[in-house]
Scaffold this motif. Structure first.
Motif, mmCIF file in Angstrom:
data_model
loop_
_atom_site.group_PDB
_atom_site.id
_atom_site.type_symbol
_atom_site.label_atom_id
_atom_site.label_comp_id
_atom_site.label_asym_id
_atom_site.label_seq_id
_atom_site.Cartn_x
_atom_site.Cartn_y
_atom_site.Cartn_z
ATOM 1 N N UNK A 64 0.680 -1.217 -0.017
ATOM 2 C CA UNK A 64 -0.114 -0.111 -0.048
ATOM 3 C C UNK A 64 0.737 1.423 0.046
ATOM 4 N N UNK A 65 0.780 2.000 -0.948
ATOM 5 C CA UNK A 65 1.498 3.310 -1.167
ATOM 6 C C UNK A 65 0.570 4.397 -1.903
ATOM 7 N N UNK A 66 0.966 5.773 -1.763
ATOM 8 C CA UNK A 66 0.462 6.813 -2.304
ATOM 9 C C UNK A 66 1.096 7.613 -3.299
ATOM 10 N N UNK A 67 2.450 7.383 -3.168
ATOM 11 C CA UNK A 67 3.136 8.047 -4.128
ATOM 12 C C UNK A 67 4.457 7.249 -4.413
ATOM 13 N N UNK A 68 5.414 7.796 -5.246
ATOM 14 C CA UNK A 68 6.577 7.150 -5.594
ATOM 15 C C UNK A 68 7.385 6.784 -4.413
ATOM 16 N N UNK A 69 7.524 8.051 -3.564
ATOM 17 C CA UNK A 69 8.501 7.871 -2.389
ATOM 18 C C UNK A 69 8.039 6.397 -1.608
ATOM 19 N N UNK A 70 6.632 6.636 -1.278
ATOM 20 C CA UNK A 70 6.193 5.665 -0.598
ATOM 21 C C UNK A 70 6.572 4.174 -1.104
ATOM 22 N N UNK A 71 6.220 4.115 -2.270
ATOM 23 C CA UNK A 71 6.571 2.848 -3.275
ATOM 24 C C UNK A 71 8.005 2.421 -2.925
#
Length: 207
Positions: free
Chosen positions: A23-30
């Motif tokens: 679960x991620x919201x943006x490229x950084x979180x991914x």
């Protein structure tokens, strides 16, 4: 080879454009999620990340993180000591070498601490829909049980799968991950429920 084409078609048919369970919201979180997921379950990573991303909401805050504080957020993750060090090094390199923007090409991604070929490919698959194969433990097991590869390393297995399948690699990668996670499990594979059972000659087959 006809059999390999059948396997490919059945994967694409049974998994309709699958995506990661991380679960991620943006490229950084991914990229953080994918780095944490090495030799750790997605389920465990998803338990860790909500509090982690509250504490470190962007690449800059992660670059400036205190190592022992970061470790406290990810200590239930396997190899958390190494991962904490690599996460900070990765974030610092993104800030210093790429103006705070996570690069979206394989060479630059692999220049970051803790980002090997598999991690780079998963990021590019999930964020860009790139035509890459990435080989984790599930993909490795499935490809060997289905006799798609006899290679001894994930990298060589990736080469075999890329050569055999050629396209739709992003969807095939994720289909093989989910298939290995829930059907073609390491212990007690669910062979009676398997849509590839008629094409499988694995010694691990349980009928």
């Amino acid at each position: 080879m006809k059999r390999n084409l059948q396997i490919k078609e059945l994967f694409l048919k049974n998994f309709d454009k699958p995506i990661t369970e991380l679960k991620f919201k943006n490229l950084y979180e991914l990229i953080v999620c994918v780095m944490l997921s090495a030799q750790c379950t997605d389920k465990r990573v998803n338990l860790i990340t909500p509090n982690l991303f509250k504490a470190y909401p962007d690449i800059k805050s992660l670059a400036n993180a205190n190592l022992s504080s970061l470790k406290s957020y990810i200590q239930s993750c396997s190899f958390f000591n190494n991962k904490a060090q690599n996460l900070i090094k990765m974030a610092k390199a993104v800030c210093e070498n790429f103006n705070g923007e996570i690069p979206l090409n394989e060479k630059d991604l692999k220049s970051l601490a803790g980002v090997g070929q598999k991690t780079a490919h998963v990021v590019l698959i999930e964020w860009c829909g790139a035509n890459f194969m990435a080989v984790d433990t599930h993909v490795f097991r499935v490809s060997h049980r289905l006799n798609l590869s006899k290679a001894k390393t994930p990298e060589a297995t990736e080469e075999d799968l890329t050569r055999i399948f050629k396209d739709n690699l992003n969807y095939l990668h994720q289909a093989m991950v989910l298939f290995g996670r829930y059907t073609c499990k390491a212990k007690k594979p669910l062979c009676k429920e398997c849509f590839l059972s008629h094409l499988c000659t694995s010694k691990d087959k349980e009928i």
